[in-house]
Design an enzyme around this catalytic site. Structure first.
Site, PDB file in Angstrom:
ATOM      1  N   PHE A 108       0.840  -1.198   0.000  1.00 35.94           N
ATOM      2  CA  PHE A 108       0.000   0.000   0.000  1.00 35.94           C
ATOM      3  C   PHE A 108       0.880   1.254   0.000  1.00 35.94           C
ATOM      4  O   PHE A 108       1.743   1.403   0.868  1.00 35.94           O
ATOM      5  CB  PHE A 108      -0.870  -0.047   1.256  1.00 35.94           C
ATOM      6  CG  PHE A 108      -1.868   1.063   1.404  1.00 35.94           C
ATOM      7  CD1 PHE A 108      -2.959   1.161   0.560  1.00 35.94           C
ATOM      8  CD2 PHE A 108      -1.732   2.004   2.416  1.00 35.94           C
ATOM      9  CE1 PHE A 108      -3.893   2.171   0.721  1.00 35.94           C
ATOM     10  CE2 PHE A 108      -2.658   3.021   2.590  1.00 35.94           C
ATOM     11  CZ  PHE A 108      -3.734   3.108   1.737  1.00 35.94           C
ATOM     12  N   SER A 166       3.372  -6.880   2.795  1.00 31.29           N
ATOM     13  CA  SER A 166       2.397  -6.015   3.466  1.00 31.29           C
ATOM     14  C   SER A 166       1.003  -6.172   2.852  1.00 31.29           C
ATOM     15  O   SER A 166       0.466  -7.273   2.830  1.00 31.29           O
ATOM     16  CB  SER A 166       2.887  -4.563   3.409  1.00 31.29           C
ATOM     17  OG  SER A 166       2.193  -3.760   4.334  1.00 31.29           O
ATOM     18  N   MET A 167       0.397  -5.098   2.315  1.00 36.90           N
ATOM     19  CA  MET A 167      -0.892  -5.250   1.642  1.00 36.90           C
ATOM     20  C   MET A 167      -0.760  -6.216   0.472  1.00 36.90           C
ATOM     21  O   MET A 167      -1.721  -6.915   0.119  1.00 36.90           O
ATOM     22  CB  MET A 167      -1.421  -3.915   1.147  1.00 36.90           C
ATOM     23  CG  MET A 167      -2.745  -4.036   0.376  1.00 36.90           C
ATOM     24  SD  MET A 167      -3.329  -2.528  -0.420  1.00 36.90           S
ATOM     25  CE  MET A 167      -2.292  -2.470  -1.889  1.00 36.90           C
ATOM     26  N   ASP A 202       8.792  -4.439  13.446  1.00 42.40           N
ATOM     27  CA  ASP A 202       8.063  -3.882  12.308  1.00 42.40           C
ATOM     28  C   ASP A 202       7.254  -2.703  12.837  1.00 42.40           C
ATOM     29  O   ASP A 202       6.421  -2.869  13.712  1.00 42.40           O
ATOM     30  CB  ASP A 202       7.144  -4.958  11.722  1.00 42.40           C
ATOM     31  CG  ASP A 202       6.416  -4.519  10.464  1.00 42.40           C
ATOM     32  OD1 ASP A 202       6.130  -3.314  10.324  1.00 42.40           O
ATOM     33  OD2 ASP A 202       6.116  -5.389   9.627  1.00 42.40           O
ATOM     34  N   HIS A 243       9.900  -3.261   8.445  1.00 43.27           N
ATOM     35  CA  HIS A 243       8.743  -3.659   7.639  1.00 43.27           C
ATOM     36  C   HIS A 243       9.093  -4.020   6.197  1.00 43.27           C
ATOM     37  O   HIS A 243       8.694  -5.067   5.687  1.00 43.27           O
ATOM     38  CB  HIS A 243       7.685  -2.535   7.657  1.00 43.27           C
ATOM     39  CG  HIS A 243       6.444  -2.902   6.919  1.00 43.27           C
ATOM     40  ND1 HIS A 243       5.643  -3.967   7.297  1.00 43.27           N
ATOM     41  CD2 HIS A 243       5.858  -2.377   5.797  1.00 43.27           C
ATOM     42  CE1 HIS A 243       4.613  -4.060   6.465  1.00 43.27           C
ATOM     43  NE2 HIS A 243       4.735  -3.116   5.546  1.00 43.27           N
TER      44      HIS A 243
END
Length: 259
Positions: free
Chosen positions: A25, A93-94, A194, A224
């Site tokens: 994202f 992530s996303m 993270d 992250h």
């Protein structure tokens, strides 16, 4: 708007085993490009699309939402399926959430899933304010470049459009209900440190998927965006070994190493 230098989509036509990589994202393919190139060098077919609204300016992202992002990776998966005997999905992530939804919805068409610091929830009190706040405030501060490695940087937006964040929250809630439909082998790699996605997200995913072949790897030296961090090589190697275990043709001359 022109795509930012470095944020372009990446594709490599290799052998009969394909990998779809999904970025995060407000991020771009830049965060996964080294991973994609690593797999391509080993003979795999790789697709790393640029999600709509990403890789240009945050104002463009304000006009997009979950349906647009998912439609793009869904299209990329279908194209990979047309030319590959086996296809794996992966994401950061996303992008990890998008990969999991592809697995949930496409079933046996997806051979395995690799996720790095996957997200499944928008956290904090602000998440509950999004439905109203997005009409009052256009953006909040960005989340890009959470990286421990000093000389590394993620090419992502410095602002988060709240309309897009609200759509992301809706997407996560939909995916949470679909996670039990994920049955494929799963490799989950996560960073204990993270600052964007808490450990609870990985725990939630591991607790809700129906996969029986599950491997969790801790990335002790990364934040992250671990694909650009100290543990990047570990991610690349673990993912390649995971794919090789499930796709025996990988690495054999004249099959996946061809092309």
């Amino acid at each position: 708007m022109p795509v930012l230098p470095g944020a372009e989509p990446y594709r490599h036509d290799g052998g009969e085993v394909g990998v779809l990589l999904c970025h995060g994202f407000t991020g771009s393919p830049q965060s996964l490009r080294p991973w994609g190139e690593y797999l391509a060098e080993r003979g795999l077919t790789v697709s790393l699309p640029l999600l709509p609204g990403h890789g240009t300016r945050w104002e463009d992202m304000q006009l997009t939402g979950r349906q647009d992002w998912y439609a793009e990776v869904d299209r990329a998966l279908r194209l990979l399926r047309e030319r590959c005997a086996q296809v794996f999905v992966a994401g950061l992530s996303m992008g990890g959430a998008l990969a999991l939804r592809l697995a949930a919805r496409h079933g046996d068409a997806v051979a395995g899933v690799v996720v790095v610091n996957p997200a499944i929830k928008v956290h904090g009190l602000s998440a509950y304010a999004l439905p109203v706040a997005r009409h009052l405030v256009r953006t909040t501060k960005g989340i890009a470049s959470d990286i421990a490695k000093e000389d590394a940087a993620e090419l992502g937006y410095d602002r988060v459009p709240l309309h897009a964040a609200h759509s992301l929250r809706t997407f996560f809630r939909l995916l949470d209900g679909e996670l039990p439909q994920v049955t494929q082998p799963l490799l989950l790699l996560r960073s204990p440190q993270d600052h964007v996605v808490p450990p609870a997200d990985s725990a939630r995913i591991l607790g809700r998927v129906s996969s029986t072949d599950v491997t969790e790897v801790l990335l002790e030296h990364s934040y992250h965006v671990a694909t650009l961090d100290h543990d990047a090589d570990r991610i690349f190697e673990e993912s390649y070994a995971f794919i090789g275990r499930l796709a025996p043709s990988v690495g054999k001359e004249g099959t996946a190493a061809g092309g």
